[in-house]
Design an enzyme around this catalytic site. Structure first.
Site, PDB file in Angstrom:
ATOM      1  N   SER A  29      44.033  33.318  45.265  1.00  0.00           N
ATOM      2  CA  SER A  29      42.913  34.127  44.791  1.00  0.00           C
ATOM      3  C   SER A  29      43.411  35.347  44.028  1.00  0.00           C
ATOM      4  O   SER A  29      42.755  35.825  43.103  1.00  0.00           O
ATOM      5  CB  SER A  29      42.036  34.567  45.967  1.00  0.00           C
ATOM      6  OG  SER A  29      42.799  35.330  46.890  1.00  0.00           O
ATOM      7  N   GLY A  61      38.822  36.226  51.365  1.00  0.00           N
ATOM      8  CA  GLY A  61      38.726  36.390  52.809  1.00  0.00           C
ATOM      9  C   GLY A  61      37.306  36.556  53.327  1.00  0.00           C
ATOM     10  O   GLY A  61      37.006  36.172  54.455  1.00  0.00           O
ATOM     11  N   CYS A  92      47.384  30.333  49.413  1.00  0.00           N
ATOM     12  CA  CYS A  92      46.383  31.247  49.950  1.00  0.00           C
ATOM     13  C   CYS A  92      45.989  30.710  51.315  1.00  0.00           C
ATOM     14  O   CYS A  92      45.496  29.584  51.412  1.00  0.00           O
ATOM     15  CB  CYS A  92      45.169  31.301  49.017  1.00  0.00           C
ATOM     16  SG  CYS A  92      43.751  32.221  49.664  1.00  0.00           S
ATOM     17  N   ASN A  93      46.223  31.485  52.357  1.00  0.00           N
ATOM     18  CA  ASN A  93      45.904  31.014  53.698  1.00  0.00           C
ATOM     19  C   ASN A  93      44.422  30.718  53.859  1.00  0.00           C
ATOM     20  O   ASN A  93      44.035  29.702  54.440  1.00  0.00           O
ATOM     21  CB  ASN A  93      46.342  32.051  54.737  1.00  0.00           C
ATOM     22  CG  ASN A  93      47.843  32.178  54.827  1.00  0.00           C
ATOM     23  OD1 ASN A  93      48.470  32.820  53.990  1.00  0.00           O
ATOM     24  ND2 ASN A  93      48.440  31.561  55.832  1.00  0.00           N
ATOM     25  N   THR A  94      43.586  31.608  53.347  1.00  0.00           N
ATOM     26  CA  THR A  94      42.143  31.417  53.481  1.00  0.00           C
ATOM     27  C   THR A  94      41.700  30.134  52.804  1.00  0.00           C
ATOM     28  O   THR A  94      40.973  29.326  53.386  1.00  0.00           O
ATOM     29  CB  THR A  94      41.397  32.621  52.888  1.00  0.00           C
ATOM     30  OG1 THR A  94      41.778  33.814  53.579  1.00  0.00           O
ATOM     31  CG2 THR A  94      39.896  32.441  53.000  1.00  0.00           C
ATOM     32  N   CYS A 204      48.895  35.928  55.592  1.00  0.00           N
ATOM     33  CA  CYS A 204      48.294  35.977  54.259  1.00  0.00           C
ATOM     34  C   CYS A 204      49.439  36.096  53.273  1.00  0.00           C
ATOM     35  O   CYS A 204      50.385  36.864  53.502  1.00  0.00           O
ATOM     36  CB  CYS A 204      47.346  37.172  54.136  1.00  0.00           C
ATOM     37  SG  CYS A 204      46.725  37.452  52.459  1.00  0.00           S
ATOM     38  N   THR A 205      49.373  35.350  52.174  1.00  0.00           N
ATOM     39  CA  THR A 205      50.504  35.339  51.242  1.00  0.00           C
ATOM     40  C   THR A 205      50.693  36.675  50.533  1.00  0.00           C
ATOM     41  O   THR A 205      51.745  36.909  49.932  1.00  0.00           O
ATOM     42  CB  THR A 205      50.343  34.215  50.202  1.00  0.00           C
ATOM     43  OG1 THR A 205      49.077  34.348  49.527  1.00  0.00           O
ATOM     44  CG2 THR A 205      50.415  32.848  50.876  1.00  0.00           C
TER      45      THR A 205
END
Length: 283
Positions: A29, A61, A92-94, A204-205
Site C-alpha cells: 500500500s 490497515g 503488505c501484512n494487511t 508490518c513491512t
C-alpha cells in the site's frame, strides 16, 4: 540514467538493454514493501523488478477486507497486463492476510504473501514473552490469532496495533526525522511492563524501516524479527520450481496510483533502491 516522473500516458525513457530476466512484482500500500524488496534483491539481484504502491488508498490497515481484496486484485491485474509476471510478492501484512486466496485463484503465477514472523519469534524468545507490533487491522484479524495458536501457544503474546508507526516510516523515507518521544508514547504499554517482550515481531513491512529507532527505544537486548529474509528464500524457491517463463529485458520500474508532490519526494529513495523511473499505473 536520471530518475524521472511520468504519468501513465507518457512514453518511458528507453530501457537499458540487458538479457531477459524473470519479472517479479513487489506490491504494498505504501513504501514499506521496499524493506521486503531489498531482502529479495540481495538474494536475487538479477531479476526484473516492478514495485507498485497504492498511495491513493494508503494506508490499508483501516480499510475493509472487501475493499482491500478488490483493490489488490485490480492493481496486480493492471501490472500483469503491462508486464507478464513470473511471480508476485504482496509485501503488505494487511493485504496478505485477506487477499491471497483471491489472487491465487485468479493468476497462474505464484503469489507470495507476508505474514508476521510469529513462528521464529516463539523459538527465539528466552522469557516466553513475544511482542507483535502491527497495524490494528492485522492485530484484530482471525488469521493472526490462528498463527499464534498454531506456532506460539506456549508463549505470552503482547499485541500492539498502531497506524501511527506506518506514517512515521513513510515520513522517514521522505527525509523527515523520527521523533523518539513519539515512539516511546506508542510503545508505552510495553515499556511500562515489569517484564516486557524480549522478542518483537515487526508485523508490518513498514516497521523494518524504523528498526534503528525502535532499538533505541525498546529495552536493550530486545530482538526485532521480520519476515523479509524468509520471503526472499521462498521467492527464490518458487522461481526455480514453479514460476512461468515470464521475462523482460526492461529496466526496473516503480508504479504509484497517483503522481503527487509526495511521490516526487520519493524519487531519490526509489533511485537508491534501483528504480530509475516512477509512473502512474492506469487502472
Amino acid at each position: 540514467m536520471a530518475t524521472n516522473l511520468q504519468d501513465g500516458n507518457t512514453p518511458c525513457l528507453a530501457a537499458t538493454p540487458s538479457d531477459p530476466r524473470p519479472t517479479v512484482l513487489v506490491f504494498d500500500s505504501g513504501v514499506g514493501g521496499l524493506s521486503v524488496y531489498n531482502e529479495i534483491r540481495q538474494l536475487l539481484p538479477n531479476l526484473h523488478y516492478i514495485y507498485a504502491f497504492d498511495n491513493v488508498a494508503f494506508p490499508y490497515g483501516e480499510k475493509s477486507e472487501e475493499f482491500i481484496v478488490e483493490r489488490v486484485v485490480e492493481i496486480v491485474t493492471a501490472v500483469q497486463q503491462r508486464y507478464p509476471l513470473a511471480l508476485a510478492v504482496i509485501a503488505c501484512n494487511t493485504a496478505s492476510t485477506v487477499s491471497l486466496p483471491a489472487l491465487r485463484e485468479k493468476f497462474a503465477f505464484p503469489v507470495v504473501g507476508v505474514v508476521p514472523a510469529i513462528k521464529p519469534a516463539a523459538r527465539l524468545t528466552a522469557n516466553g514473552i513475544v511482542g507483535l507490533l502491527a497495524t490494528r487491522g492485522t492485530v484484530k484479524r482471525p488469521y493472526t490469532r490462528e498463527l499464534i495458536d498454531r506456532f506460539a501457544n506456549e508463549c505470552r503474546i503482547e499485541m500492539l496495533g498502531s497506524a501511527e508507526l506506518v506514517e512515521l516510516a513513510e515520513a522517514k523515507l521522505h527525509g523527515e526525522p523520527v521523533p523518539l518521544e513519539e515512539l516511546r508514547r506508542i510503545l508505552r504499554p510495553w515499556l511500562r511492563m515489569q517484564e516486557p517482550p524480549d522478542t518483537v515481531v515487526l508485523g508490518c513491512t513498514h516497521f523494518p524501516l524504523l528498526q534503528e529507532e525502535l532499538q533505541r527505544v525498546l529495552p536493550e537486548g530486545t530482538r526485532l524479527i521480520d519476515s523479509g529474509a524468509a520471503i526472499a528464500r521462498r521467492t527464490a524457491w518458487l522461481l526455480e520450481h514453479e514460476a512461468p517463463d515470464a521475462k523482460s529485458s526492461d529496466e526496473n520500474k516503480a508504479f504509484c496510483m497517483a503522481l503527487t508532490a509526495e511521490t516526487e519526494q520519493l524519487l531519490p529513495v526509489l533511485h537508491r533502491y534501483g528504480f530509475p523511473t516512477l509512473e502512474k499505473l492506469p487502472l
